[in-house]
Design a protein around this motif. Structure first.
Motif, short mmCIF file in Angstrom:
data_model
loop_
_atom_site.label_atom_id
_atom_site.label_comp_id
_atom_site.label_asym_id
_atom_site.label_seq_id
_atom_site.Cartn_x
_atom_site.Cartn_y
_atom_site.Cartn_z
N LYS A 166 -22.66 32.23 -20.65
CA LYS A 166 -21.79 33.04 -19.79
C LYS A 166 -21.47 34.39 -20.41
O LYS A 166 -21.36 35.40 -19.70
N ILE A 167 -21.27 34.40 -21.72
CA ILE A 167 -20.90 35.63 -22.42
C ILE A 167 -21.83 35.80 -23.62
O ILE A 167 -22.01 34.88 -24.42
N LEU A 168 -22.39 36.99 -23.73
CA LEU A 168 -23.24 37.36 -24.87
C LEU A 168 -22.77 38.70 -25.38
O LEU A 168 -22.57 39.64 -24.61
N ASN A 169 -22.59 38.81 -26.69
CA ASN A 169 -22.26 40.10 -27.29
C ASN A 169 -22.92 40.19 -28.65
O ASN A 169 -22.55 39.48 -29.59
N VAL A 170 -23.92 41.06 -28.75
CA VAL A 170 -24.59 41.33 -30.03
C VAL A 170 -24.46 42.81 -30.37
O VAL A 170 -25.26 43.35 -31.14
#
Length: 219
Positions: A166-170
């Motif tokens: 649902k949430i991706l942060n790289v």
């Protein structure tokens, strides 16, 4: 007959207790390996006593009814040091919260064995190395936040298989190449990938080393 039933019940009860103790010791050993690998100036891990039967009484550790570890909550704890591969033995771990510390070194590829994991929060540390493609085995994963580290290399295309993500942060790393826009990644905007100076834009190109399960360097 009644005596026989009682004996069977006692045997089963003993087996269950021994099983719980075995799992408790295994998971306690895994967590204690992490404790030994980090510096803990606030003594938040002071209750992590390896002589106990299981780690469920330790602060910042949550267990289920079977006394299996399900949560590790150590965000903003001023810990420094390494992540350890032994954490991959926590088979029922659902939440691994280690954000806003000073952890260094790579993300162990053994984290791909955390099959129950729902949330992996390692943001705002000083982690280096590649994002392990083995994380693609975390089919229950919904939240993957790795921003604010020093991760390098390409973003593994295998991660697009994470259908529940649902949430991706790289963002705010040193990732390179281009980023995937297929599979589960199709719903994420460029905000998830921003502030990677060598990341050029959408669509991952290049050769993926499926044979070794390792990531690869950008040219």
């Amino acid at each position: 007959m009644e005596t026989w039933v009682v004996k069977v019940f006692n045997i089963v009860a003993i087996f269950v207790l021994l099983s719980e103790a075995a799992y408790g010791n295994m998971e306690g050993d895994a967590l204690y390996a992490f404790r030994k690998a980090v510096k803990d100036p606030k003594n938040v891990l002071g209750s992590w006593d390896p002589t106990l039967v299981d780690p469920c009484t330790w602060f910042h550790v949550t267990c289920d009814d079977d006394k299996r570890v399900t949560r590790l909550d150590l965000g903003h704890a001023k810990l420094s040091g390494l992540l350890v591969p032994e954490l991959g033995k926590l088979e029922r771990l659902q939440f691994l919260e280690l954000y806003m510390n000073d952890l260094v070194g790579p993300i162990p590829k053994q984290f791909g064995e955390l099959k129950s994991l729902v949330s992996l929060d390692l943001y705002h540390n000083n982690l280096t190395g590649y994002i392990p493609p083995t994380l693609s085995k975390l089919s229950n994963l919904k939240f993957l936040r790795l921003s604010g580290n020093k991760l390098t290399g390409r973003i593994p295309r295998e991660l697009t298989k994470l259908g529940n993500l649902k949430i991706l942060n790289v963002s705010n790393n040193d990732l390179c190449g281009t980023f995937p826009t297929s599979g589960s990644f199709s719903k994420f905007s460029e905000e998830s990938f921003k502030n990677n100076p060598r990341l050029e834009g959408p669509e991952l190109l290049g050769f993926v080393r499926y044979d070794t399960g390792e990531s690869w360097s950008c040219n």
